[in-house]
Design a protein around this motif. Structure first.
Motif, PDB file in Angstrom:
ATOM      1  N   MET A   1       0.848  -1.195   0.000  1.00  0.00           N
ATOM      2  CA  MET A   1       0.000   0.000   0.000  1.00  0.00           C
ATOM      3  C   MET A   1       0.882   1.242   0.000  1.00  0.00           C
ATOM      4  SD  MET A   1      -2.937   1.002   2.762  1.00  0.00           S
ATOM      5  CE  MET A   1      -3.872   2.518   2.592  1.00  0.00           C
ATOM      6  N   PRO A   2       0.620   2.178  -0.894  1.00  0.00           N
ATOM      7  CA  PRO A   2       1.491   3.359  -1.030  1.00  0.00           C
ATOM      8  C   PRO A   2       1.571   4.225   0.220  1.00  0.00           C
ATOM      9  CG  PRO A   2       0.082   3.106  -2.950  1.00  0.00           C
ATOM     10  CD  PRO A   2      -0.405   2.127  -1.932  1.00  0.00           C
ATOM     11  N   LEU A   3       0.460   4.352   0.984  1.00  0.00           N
ATOM     12  CA  LEU A   3       0.552   5.090   2.237  1.00  0.00           C
ATOM     13  C   LEU A   3       1.392   4.255   3.186  1.00  0.00           C
ATOM     14  CD1 LEU A   3      -0.175   7.575   3.871  1.00  0.00           C
ATOM     15  CD2 LEU A   3      -2.220   6.386   4.673  1.00  0.00           C
ATOM     16  N   TYR A   4       2.618   4.684   3.390  1.00  0.00           N
ATOM     17  CA  TYR A   4       3.632   3.870   4.048  1.00  0.00           C
ATOM     18  C   TYR A   4       3.561   3.954   5.565  1.00  0.00           C
ATOM     19  CZ  TYR A   4       8.435   2.171   4.906  1.00  0.00           C
ATOM     20  OH  TYR A   4       9.544   1.490   5.341  1.00  0.00           O
ATOM     21  N   LYS A   5       3.285   5.165   6.066  1.00  0.00           N
ATOM     22  CA  LYS A   5       3.311   5.344   7.522  1.00  0.00           C
ATOM     23  C   LYS A   5       2.531   6.599   7.898  1.00  0.00           C
ATOM     24  CE  LYS A   5       7.273   4.414   9.532  1.00  0.00           C
ATOM     25  NZ  LYS A   5       7.044   3.293  10.457  1.00  0.00           N
ATOM     26  N   THR A   6       1.829   6.526   9.013  1.00  0.00           N
ATOM     27  CA  THR A   6       1.160   7.690   9.589  1.00  0.00           C
ATOM     28  C   THR A   6       1.646   7.862  11.022  1.00  0.00           C
ATOM     29  OG1 THR A   6      -0.827   7.371   8.229  1.00  0.00           O
ATOM     30  CG2 THR A   6      -1.052   8.746  10.183  1.00  0.00           C
ATOM     31  N   ILE A   7       2.026   9.094  11.366  1.00  0.00           N
ATOM     32  CA  ILE A   7       2.538   9.412  12.699  1.00  0.00           C
ATOM     33  C   ILE A   7       1.712  10.563  13.262  1.00  0.00           C
ATOM     34  CG2 ILE A   7       4.576  10.133  14.027  1.00  0.00           C
ATOM     35  CD1 ILE A   7       6.248   9.216  11.535  1.00  0.00           C
ATOM     36  N   ASN A   8       1.354  10.459  14.533  1.00  0.00           N
ATOM     37  CA  ASN A   8       0.625  11.539  15.207  1.00  0.00           C
ATOM     38  C   ASN A   8       1.459  12.042  16.392  1.00  0.00           C
ATOM     39  OD1 ASN A   8      -1.874   9.436  14.314  1.00  0.00           O
ATOM     40  ND2 ASN A   8      -2.141  11.589  13.798  1.00  0.00           N
ATOM     41  N   PRO A   9       2.341  13.016  16.131  1.00  0.00           N
ATOM     42  CA  PRO A   9       3.218  13.518  17.200  1.00  0.00           C
ATOM     43  C   PRO A   9       2.448  14.135  18.366  1.00  0.00           C
ATOM     44  CG  PRO A   9       3.950  14.266  15.037  1.00  0.00           C
ATOM     45  CD  PRO A   9       2.591  13.679  14.851  1.00  0.00           C
ATOM     46  N   ASN A  10       1.306  14.770  18.059  1.00  0.00           N
ATOM     47  CA  ASN A  10       0.415  15.300  19.091  1.00  0.00           C
ATOM     48  C   ASN A  10      -0.985  15.367  18.504  1.00  0.00           C
ATOM     49  OD1 ASN A  10       0.090  17.899  17.719  1.00  0.00           O
ATOM     50  ND2 ASN A  10       2.174  18.361  18.418  1.00  0.00           N
ATOM     51  N   SER A  11      -1.945  15.821  19.293  1.00  0.00           N
ATOM     52  CA  SER A  11      -3.342  15.783  18.858  1.00  0.00           C
ATOM     53  C   SER A  11      -3.647  16.779  17.739  1.00  0.00           C
ATOM     54  CB  SER A  11      -4.274  16.051  20.050  1.00  0.00           C
ATOM     55  OG  SER A  11      -3.993  17.313  20.637  1.00  0.00           O
ATOM     56  N   GLN A  12      -2.746  17.740  17.531  1.00  0.00           N
ATOM     57  CA  GLN A  12      -2.974  18.743  16.477  1.00  0.00           C
ATOM     58  C   GLN A  12      -2.104  18.521  15.232  1.00  0.00           C
ATOM     59  OE1 GLN A  12      -1.867  20.242  19.729  1.00  0.00           O
ATOM     60  NE2 GLN A  12      -3.969  19.885  20.382  1.00  0.00           N
ATOM     61  N   THR A  13      -1.334  17.435  15.213  1.00  0.00           N
ATOM     62  CA  THR A  13      -0.335  17.250  14.150  1.00  0.00           C
ATOM     63  C   THR A  13      -0.356  15.823  13.618  1.00  0.00           C
ATOM     64  OG1 THR A  13       1.068  18.851  15.313  1.00  0.00           O
ATOM     65  CG2 THR A  13       2.101  17.567  13.554  1.00  0.00           C
ATOM     66  N   THR A  14      -0.302  15.696  12.291  1.00  0.00           N
ATOM     67  CA  THR A  14      -0.213  14.380  11.661  1.00  0.00           C
ATOM     68  C   THR A  14       0.837  14.405  10.563  1.00  0.00           C
ATOM     69  OG1 THR A  14      -2.548  13.906  12.100  1.00  0.00           O
ATOM     70  CG2 THR A  14      -1.474  12.569  10.410  1.00  0.00           C
ATOM     71  N   VAL A  15       1.655  13.354  10.515  1.00  0.00           N
ATOM     72  CA  VAL A  15       2.631  13.143   9.447  1.00  0.00           C
ATOM     73  C   VAL A  15       2.198  11.917   8.645  1.00  0.00           C
ATOM     74  CG1 VAL A  15       5.042  12.582   8.906  1.00  0.00           C
ATOM     75  CG2 VAL A  15       4.519  14.046  10.873  1.00  0.00           C
ATOM     76  N   LYS A  16       2.196  12.047   7.333  1.00  0.00           N
ATOM     77  CA  LYS A  16       1.902  10.898   6.473  1.00  0.00           C
ATOM     78  C   LYS A  16       3.029  10.738   5.456  1.00  0.00           C
ATOM     79  CE  LYS A  16      -3.154  10.956   6.918  1.00  0.00           C
ATOM     80  NZ  LYS A  16      -3.326   9.628   7.519  1.00  0.00           N
ATOM     81  N   ILE A  17       3.503   9.505   5.310  1.00  0.00           N
ATOM     82  CA  ILE A  17       4.605   9.182   4.393  1.00  0.00           C
ATOM     83  C   ILE A  17       4.086   8.230   3.311  1.00  0.00           C
ATOM     84  CG2 ILE A  17       6.913   8.160   4.198  1.00  0.00           C
ATOM     85  CD1 ILE A  17       7.347   8.912   7.161  1.00  0.00           C
ATOM     86  N   TRP A  18       4.458   8.499   2.083  1.00  0.00           N
ATOM     87  CA  TRP A  18       4.019   7.722   0.918  1.00  0.00           C
ATOM     88  C   TRP A  18       5.229   7.044   0.274  1.00  0.00           C
ATOM     89  CZ3 TRP A  18      -1.109   7.700  -1.002  1.00  0.00           C
ATOM     90  CH2 TRP A  18      -1.297   7.092  -2.239  1.00  0.00           C
ATOM     91  N   LYS A  19       5.113   5.776   0.002  1.00  0.00           N
ATOM     92  CA  LYS A  19       6.134   5.078  -0.770  1.00  0.00           C
ATOM     93  C   LYS A  19       5.699   5.069  -2.230  1.00  0.00           C
ATOM     94  CE  LYS A  19       9.001   0.941  -1.014  1.00  0.00           C
ATOM     95  NZ  LYS A  19       9.340  -0.362  -0.397  1.00  0.00           N
ATOM     96  N   ILE A  20       6.499   5.688  -3.083  1.00  0.00           N
ATOM     97  CA  ILE A  20       6.099   5.898  -4.480  1.00  0.00           C
ATOM     98  C   ILE A  20       6.450   4.659  -5.300  1.00  0.00           C
ATOM     99  CG2 ILE A  20       6.221   7.478  -6.447  1.00  0.00           C
ATOM    100  CD1 ILE A  20       7.488   9.530  -4.448  1.00  0.00           C
TER     101      ILE A  20
END
Length: 208
Positions: A1-20
């Motif tokens: 699945m291309p969506l590689y990783k989701t990180i939630n450092p805090n309740s107001q912030t989200t990081v999403k990483i995509w493997k192309i």
């Protein structure tokens, strides 16, 4: 699945990483681009860059946004129309987007030996604690670059020298976090930075 990783450092912030892993055609078919974005992607000489650009639009969709929701200011800093803060990065076959209520910056880099050639351009103080003979030297250089690049995007002041104004305190790769400073115009700005490694890449993100 291309969506590689989701990180939630805090309740107001989200990081999403995509493997192309998709082709250019597979990436462009499902999305709608505004005219200037389409012109930009068609004008790119490298398919790698095209796929990176398009994968970011897929990441936007994962956040519930589309290409129309994204715009850039005169310094090239991305913004969202709803006022949320955003930062974007891509390197080879990975891309990432961070969205937050806070001012943010993110960077991904591939770990490569050639970073040693340019290390003197972005490192000063850090040479005091780096061990050039250590097995993790390349990884630490890459982490420092990512930290400083993420802070550069966050601070949004064009032309700041990584070597002169940015300082990263000693850290270990296993910690996945460090403290960094921007020393600019007689004021010191302190940031807690997080970083992670995956498949020979390093990603760092900064939250103000």
């Amino acid at each position: 699945m291309p969506l590689y990783k989701t990180i939630n450092p805090n309740s107001q912030t989200t990081v999403k990483i995509w493997k192309i892993s998709e082709s250019y055609d597979d990436l462009i078919k499902p999305i709608t681009l505004k005219p200037e974005s389409l012109e930009r992607v068609l004008g790119m000489k490298s398919e790698l860059h095209q796929r990176g650009f398009l994968s970011v639009r897929h990441l936007l969709a994962e956040f519930g946004y589309n290409d129309e929701d994204l715009f850039y200011d005169e310094n090239g800093k991305p913004h969202l129309k709803d006022g949320k803060q955003i930062s974007i990065t891509h390197s080879f076959n990975f891309s990432a987007v961070i969205v937050s209520d806070h001012i943010v910056g993110i960077d991904i880099e591939k770990q490569r030996d050639k970073i040693t050639i340019i290390a003197h351009k972005f490192i000063d103080y850090e040479f005091d604690y780096l061990d050039k003979t250590a097995s993790d030297y390349i990884r630490k250089l890459t982490a420092i670059w990512c930290v400083k690049e993420s802070l550069y995007k966050l601070f949004a002041t064009p032309g700041l020298s990584f070597k002169k104004y940015f300082l990263v305190i000693p850290f270990e790769i296993i910690d996945e976090e460090t403290v960094a400073w921007i020393d600019y115009k007689d004021k010191k700005h302190r940031y807690n930075i997080h970083f992670l490694e995956f498949e020979g890449f390093t990603c760092a993100y900064a939250i103000a």
